[in-house]
Design a protein around this motif. Structure first.
Motif, PDB file in Angstrom:
ATOM      1  N   THR A 199     -10.688  -2.517  -3.506  1.00 39.67           N
ATOM      2  CA  THR A 199      -9.795  -1.601  -4.209  1.00 39.67           C
ATOM      3  C   THR A 199      -8.387  -1.832  -3.702  1.00 39.67           C
ATOM      4  O   THR A 199      -8.087  -1.528  -2.538  1.00 39.67           O
ATOM      5  CB  THR A 199     -10.194  -0.134  -3.966  1.00 39.67           C
ATOM      6  OG1 THR A 199     -11.529   0.068  -4.405  1.00 39.67           O
ATOM      7  CG2 THR A 199      -9.249   0.806  -4.717  1.00 39.67           C
ATOM      8  N   PRO A 200      -7.507  -2.380  -4.526  1.00 36.22           N
ATOM      9  CA  PRO A 200      -6.166  -2.748  -4.034  1.00 36.22           C
ATOM     10  C   PRO A 200      -5.267  -1.540  -3.871  1.00 36.22           C
ATOM     11  O   PRO A 200      -5.560  -0.441  -4.344  1.00 36.22           O
ATOM     12  CB  PRO A 200      -5.635  -3.668  -5.136  1.00 36.22           C
ATOM     13  CG  PRO A 200      -6.316  -3.179  -6.371  1.00 36.22           C
ATOM     14  CD  PRO A 200      -7.694  -2.739  -5.939  1.00 36.22           C
ATOM     15  N   PHE A 201      -4.157  -1.758  -3.181  1.00 36.37           N
ATOM     16  CA  PHE A 201      -3.130  -0.738  -3.018  1.00 36.37           C
ATOM     17  C   PHE A 201      -2.625  -0.293  -4.386  1.00 36.37           C
ATOM     18  O   PHE A 201      -2.287  -1.106  -5.241  1.00 36.37           O
ATOM     19  CB  PHE A 201      -1.967  -1.315  -2.210  1.00 36.37           C
ATOM     20  CG  PHE A 201      -0.744  -0.433  -2.192  1.00 36.37           C
ATOM     21  CD1 PHE A 201      -0.740   0.728  -1.435  1.00 36.37           C
ATOM     22  CD2 PHE A 201       0.379  -0.759  -2.925  1.00 36.37           C
ATOM     23  CE1 PHE A 201       0.368   1.544  -1.408  1.00 36.37           C
ATOM     24  CE2 PHE A 201       1.501   0.062  -2.905  1.00 36.37           C
ATOM     25  CZ  PHE A 201       1.489   1.211  -2.148  1.00 36.37           C
ATOM     26  N   GLU A 202      -2.595   1.022  -4.589  1.00 38.56           N
ATOM     27  CA  GLU A 202      -2.176   1.520  -5.895  1.00 38.56           C
ATOM     28  C   GLU A 202      -1.334   2.789  -5.799  1.00 38.56           C
ATOM     29  O   GLU A 202      -1.125   3.462  -6.792  1.00 38.56           O
ATOM     30  CB  GLU A 202      -3.422   1.805  -6.755  1.00 38.56           C
ATOM     31  CG  GLU A 202      -4.394   2.748  -6.070  1.00 38.56           C
ATOM     32  CD  GLU A 202      -5.704   2.909  -6.813  1.00 38.56           C
ATOM     33  OE1 GLU A 202      -6.469   3.811  -6.451  1.00 38.56           O
ATOM     34  OE2 GLU A 202      -5.946   2.141  -7.751  1.00 38.56           O
TER      35      GLU A 202
ATOM     36  N   TYR B 138      -5.760 -11.976   0.942  1.00 38.00           N
ATOM     37  CA  TYR B 138      -7.157 -12.413   0.945  1.00 38.00           C
ATOM     38  C   TYR B 138      -7.248 -13.768   1.624  1.00 38.00           C
ATOM     39  O   TYR B 138      -6.529 -14.710   1.267  1.00 38.00           O
ATOM     40  CB  TYR B 138      -7.707 -12.520  -0.479  1.00 38.00           C
ATOM     41  CG  TYR B 138      -9.163 -12.917  -0.542  1.00 38.00           C
ATOM     42  CD1 TYR B 138     -10.167 -11.986  -0.316  1.00 38.00           C
ATOM     43  CD2 TYR B 138      -9.532 -14.243  -0.803  1.00 38.00           C
ATOM     44  CE1 TYR B 138     -11.506 -12.348  -0.376  1.00 38.00           C
ATOM     45  CE2 TYR B 138     -10.866 -14.615  -0.859  1.00 38.00           C
ATOM     46  CZ  TYR B 138     -11.852 -13.658  -0.637  1.00 38.00           C
ATOM     47  OH  TYR B 138     -13.168 -14.025  -0.687  1.00 38.00           O
ATOM     48  N   ASN B 139      -8.134 -13.856   2.614  1.00 37.49           N
ATOM     49  CA  ASN B 139      -8.387 -15.103   3.336  1.00 37.49           C
ATOM     50  C   ASN B 139      -9.697 -15.685   2.826  1.00 37.49           C
ATOM     51  O   ASN B 139     -10.774 -15.163   3.142  1.00 37.49           O
ATOM     52  CB  ASN B 139      -8.458 -14.823   4.841  1.00 37.49           C
ATOM     53  CG  ASN B 139      -8.884 -16.036   5.655  1.00 37.49           C
ATOM     54  OD1 ASN B 139      -8.974 -17.144   5.140  1.00 37.49           O
ATOM     55  ND2 ASN B 139      -9.155 -15.818   6.931  1.00 37.49           N
ATOM     56  N   PRO B 140      -9.659 -16.770   2.025  1.00 34.40           N
ATOM     57  CA  PRO B 140     -10.887 -17.321   1.441  1.00 34.40           C
ATOM     58  C   PRO B 140     -11.691 -18.190   2.404  1.00 34.40           C
ATOM     59  O   PRO B 140     -12.783 -18.656   2.052  1.00 34.40           O
ATOM     60  CB  PRO B 140     -10.355 -18.160   0.285  1.00 34.40           C
ATOM     61  CG  PRO B 140      -9.012 -18.616   0.740  1.00 34.40           C
ATOM     62  CD  PRO B 140      -8.463 -17.494   1.570  1.00 34.40           C
ATOM     63  N   GLY B 141     -11.161 -18.420   3.616  1.00 31.89           N
ATOM     64  CA  GLY B 141     -11.840 -19.292   4.562  1.00 31.89           C
ATOM     65  C   GLY B 141     -12.932 -18.587   5.341  1.00 31.89           C
ATOM     66  O   GLY B 141     -13.293 -17.430   5.078  1.00 31.89           O
TER      67      GLY B 141
ATOM     68  N   PRO C 284     -11.760 -13.444   7.693  1.00 30.57           N
ATOM     69  CA  PRO C 284     -12.182 -13.857   6.345  1.00 30.57           C
ATOM     70  C   PRO C 284     -12.328 -12.636   5.440  1.00 30.57           C
ATOM     71  O   PRO C 284     -12.798 -11.579   5.864  1.00 30.57           O
ATOM     72  CB  PRO C 284     -13.530 -14.535   6.602  1.00 30.57           C
ATOM     73  CG  PRO C 284     -13.448 -15.012   8.020  1.00 30.57           C
ATOM     74  CD  PRO C 284     -12.653 -13.968   8.746  1.00 30.57           C
ATOM     75  N   GLY C 285     -11.891 -12.773   4.205  1.00 28.61           N
ATOM     76  CA  GLY C 285     -11.944 -11.656   3.268  1.00 28.61           C
ATOM     77  C   GLY C 285     -10.601 -10.953   3.149  1.00 28.61           C
ATOM     78  O   GLY C 285      -9.540 -11.550   3.380  1.00 28.61           O
ATOM     79  N   TYR C 286     -10.638  -9.675   2.826  1.00 31.12           N
ATOM     80  CA  TYR C 286      -9.414  -8.925   2.566  1.00 31.12           C
ATOM     81  C   TYR C 286      -8.801  -8.378   3.860  1.00 31.12           C
ATOM     82  O   TYR C 286      -9.500  -7.980   4.783  1.00 31.12           O
ATOM     83  CB  TYR C 286      -9.701  -7.764   1.611  1.00 31.12           C
ATOM     84  CG  TYR C 286      -9.955  -8.203   0.191  1.00 31.12           C
ATOM     85  CD1 TYR C 286      -8.903  -8.472  -0.676  1.00 31.12           C
ATOM     86  CD2 TYR C 286     -11.258  -8.366  -0.284  1.00 31.12           C
ATOM     87  CE1 TYR C 286      -9.133  -8.877  -1.978  1.00 31.12           C
ATOM     88  CE2 TYR C 286     -11.503  -8.778  -1.591  1.00 31.12           C
ATOM     89  CZ  TYR C 286     -10.432  -9.033  -2.432  1.00 31.12           C
ATOM     90  OH  TYR C 286     -10.668  -9.442  -3.712  1.00 31.12           O
ATOM     91  N   PHE C 287      -7.477  -8.356   3.861  1.00 34.71           N
ATOM     92  CA  PHE C 287      -6.711  -7.833   4.997  1.00 34.71           C
ATOM     93  C   PHE C 287      -5.664  -6.882   4.464  1.00 34.71           C
ATOM     94  O   PHE C 287      -4.993  -7.170   3.457  1.00 34.71           O
ATOM     95  CB  PHE C 287      -6.029  -8.984   5.750  1.00 34.71           C
ATOM     96  CG  PHE C 287      -5.042  -8.540   6.801  1.00 34.71           C
ATOM     97  CD1 PHE C 287      -5.466  -8.241   8.084  1.00 34.71           C
ATOM     98  CD2 PHE C 287      -3.687  -8.425   6.500  1.00 34.71           C
ATOM     99  CE1 PHE C 287      -4.553  -7.837   9.060  1.00 34.71           C
ATOM    100  CE2 PHE C 287      -2.772  -8.019   7.466  1.00 34.71           C
ATOM    101  CZ  PHE C 287      -3.218  -7.723   8.754  1.00 34.71           C
ATOM    102  N   ARG C 288      -5.500  -5.721   5.120  1.00 26.68           N
ATOM    103  CA  ARG C 288      -4.485  -4.744   4.705  1.00 26.68           C
ATOM    104  C   ARG C 288      -3.811  -4.160   5.940  1.00 26.68           C
ATOM    105  O   ARG C 288      -4.475  -3.762   6.888  1.00 26.68           O
ATOM    106  CB  ARG C 288      -5.141  -3.617   3.902  1.00 26.68           C
ATOM    107  CG  ARG C 288      -4.275  -2.355   3.708  1.00 26.68           C
ATOM    108  CD  ARG C 288      -3.199  -2.531   2.671  1.00 26.68           C
ATOM    109  NE  ARG C 288      -2.350  -1.363   2.606  1.00 26.68           N
ATOM    110  CZ  ARG C 288      -2.554  -0.291   1.835  1.00 26.68           C
ATOM    111  NH1 ARG C 288      -3.614  -0.224   1.072  1.00 26.68           N
ATOM    112  NH2 ARG C 288      -1.693   0.712   1.831  1.00 26.68           N
TER     113      ARG C 288
END
Length: 621
Positions: free
Chosen positions: A23-26, A171-174, A212-216
């Motif tokens: 769920t992105p920043f909104e 997003y880090n796809p590695g 890896p994955g999402y970072f906020r």
């Protein structure tokens, strides 16, 4: 906003896709238009286009530092509706010219769409201009126009209108962690003559470790307030720690103003914002600290309350009360429970809770953003949130977990353990002052104030760190130092570091000030001065200046002080005006050091060159 028009469509690029939902920043009500592009950490354009072995031309003949440019990847959700996918090459960084002018989201969206539509047209004009005139700079016409637009937006921004946060979503796809260095710093190539490095605010540097994955992460306004508040041109950059090959999808890199709910910031964004450490917790009473309503009968103290309050008190966190109740009855019940000694300036009466909270903060000399309010009533919590959005508002169910709250960790210095006692002594002083009537100077003369000014010692470090990180109202330079920065300052042999202790007949205030000063020609420059608000109005500034100016080895003819106005240190500016300081250079005030000019009207000053007794402007002994 990214340079999607420079994407290499012929590159062998397989776009990434998200592996998990997110769920992105909104919640941004407003944001700044930032123009992010690929840059080189060793850029010397356009000369390096000829001399550098790493130069690879983009369509606009600027240097290609991303493997295929920036790809608009709509498989990723974000507040803008897409992610910007890049793979960094050697010496690459993602950079934007600074601009913190907050515009409505719809306006920024329209500007971004307009730029995307116009970029191909200006690209063609630039290419034609370069061929016709033989000047490579025409090739990056789009880039130049966008920088001009950014500069115009920056000029329109008021330094006092700070964004709530800088929001980072990546997003880090590695399969391994990625380390990025975030920097925000003044663009020295854009400075006007006369501004030196010493005049500049410190840069912001943060190390981001992306799993890896999402970072906020939200970078709080306190982190960059000095930088943006300076009004000077600045840049932002994200640089990978790895030499090359870092693959990321950027979702949000925005200065934002958070969306407002009916009661202020939404709970989600209250949790996101990294507020400064809290200095005070204000509690309601009925069905909060105790079970039951005092006016309706007996009440019982909740089991966790005493232990929680004691823990917070030991850390130097102040405790107070804001309750709709009969004052004397409530204070008697607190006494029975053994809690009356902790309650500083309790506001018990029938005023609105927001007014009571404001009153407590003012009496303690604290900013509202350093206060946490706890109440069982949703109505009262909403009323305080709506009226005082700076205050962090919590339900009564949070009481047992307050010692774990990240804003309530306080400190473990001897100073912090005695903080409540010092405020209690201050309350006694104020009672005595009121008894003397309007003759404040007579009251001060009766207090037997003593000021000790001495060189800092290693054991002072924790207390000095507290002062430089927490002081607002009497922080003259407006700077806040991290502990690592302070360690460097304490080792600087070119400047003198003074620690100020204070006491009077009511007790000790402890260490109340820190001063960093150096000799400049035949005068003195005070580069940093932080004084606790506990001694505001007691002429401690006069004592320090008198001590510095009368030292035989300095014998100063003038005094300069670095003063950077912030939204919190108006009291410091008022003190300097009263002492006769006037602007000499940007962020630098000066006054001549006339003999006797800074004599406090009374007090004992103990300094490195002996004891001085000063009473009503006359030095004795």
């Amino acid at each position: 906003m990214f340079e999607f028009d420079k994407y290499d469509r012929e590159a062998a690029h397989q776009p990434a896709s998200p592996k998990i939902s997110y769920t992105p920043f909104e919640g941004g009500r407003k944001r700044a238009l930032l123009l992010w592009g690929e840059h080189c950490i060793e850029c010397a354009a356009p000369d390096c286009f000829v001399s550098c072995d790493l130069y690879q031309a983009r369509p606009d003949r600027r240097c290609r530092r991303f493997r295929f440019g920036a790809f608009k990847n709509t498989a990723f959700q974000s507040s803008s509706g897409y992610g910007a996918e890049v793979i960094f090459k050697r010496w690459a960084k993602l950079e934007a010219r600074g601009n913190a002018l907050l515009l409505r989201n719809e306006v920024v969206g329209l500007l971004e769409r307009g730029i995307e539509l116009l970029a191909p047209i200006t690209n063609r004009i630039g290419t034609a201009g370069a061929k016709l005139l033989g000047d490579i700079r025409w090739s990056y016409l789009t880039h130049s126009l966008l920088e001009r637009m950014n500069a115009s937006l920056h000029r329109r921004h008021s330094p006092h209108d700070l964004p709530d946060a800088f929001v980072i979503e990546i997003y880090n796809p590695g399969t391994a962690d990625v380390v990025l260095m975030l920097t925000m710093g003044i663009d020295r190539t854009k400075l006007t003559p006369g501004i030196t490095a010493a005049d500049l605010p410190r840069p912001v540097v943060a190390k981001l470790t992306l799993p890896p994955g999402y970072f906020r992460e939200d970078i709080a306004r306190e982190t960059y307030a000095e930088l943006i508040g300076s009004g000077l041109p600045f840049n932002l950059a994200l640089t990978p720690e790895a030499d090359e090959g870092t693959h990321l999808i950027f979702l949000s890199l925005d200065f934002v103003s958070y969306a407002q709910a009916a009661g202020g910031l939404t709970a989600k964004h209250q949790q996101r914002v990294k507020r400064p450490p809290a200095k005070c917790v204000i509690f309601d009473l009925d069905n909060t600290l105790w079970d039951g309503v005092l006016l309706e009968g007996d009440v019982t103290l909740r089991p966790a309350v005493t232990n929680v309050i004691r823990q917070l008190d030991e850390r130097g966190i102040l405790i107070s009360i804001a309750s709709k109740n009969a004052h004397d009855d409530a204070m008697e019940r607190l006494r029975v429970f053994g809690l009356d000694q902790y309650a500083l300036y309790p506001a018990i009466g029938w005023s609105a809770k927001s007014e009571s909270v404001r009153q407590v903060a003012e009496r303690l000399g604290l900013g509202l953003d350093s206060v946490i309010f706890v109440d069982d009533s949703p109505f009262e919590r909403d009323e305080v949130s709506r009226s005082l959005p700076e205050v962090d508002v919590l339900p009564d169910s949070a009481i047992p977990t307050l010692p774990e709250h990240p804003r309530l960790q306080g400190s473990v210095t001897e100073e912090s353990k005695r903080r409540r006692l010092m405020y209690r002594q201050s309350m006694e002083r104020q009672t005595a002052e009121a008894a003397l009537g309007s003759d404040y100077m007579e009251f001060l003369a009766s207090c037997d104030i003593r000021v000790d000014i001495r060189p800092s010692e290693p054991e002072d470090f924790d207390r000095v760190a507290e002062l430089v990180q927490r002081t607002n109202q009497l922080n003259f330079s407006g700077r806040k130092y991290q502990r690592t920065e302070l360690e460097e300052i304490m080792l600087d042999r070119t400047a003198e570091r003074h620690v100020i202790d204070c006491s009077d007949r009511y007790g000790s205030y402890g260490t109340v000030g820190f001063c960093l000063a150096r000799r400049v020609d035949d005068g003195i420059r005070i580069e940093d001065l932080m004084l606790s608000c506990r001694i505001q109005g007691k002429f401690i500034e006069n004592a320090l200046l008198h001590h510095l100016c009368t030292r035989p080895e300095w014998c100063a003819s003038f005094v300069e002080i670095v003063f950077n106005p912030t939204d919190r240190n108006a009291a410091a500016g008022s003190v300097l005006r009263q002492l006769g300081f006037a602007p000499a250079e940007p962020d630098l005030l000066r006054t001549d050091a006339v003999p006797g000019q800074f004599h406090p009207k009374f007090m004992t000053i103990v300094g490195t060159h002996g004891i001085q007794r000063v009473f009503w402007g006359k030095q004795i002994g």
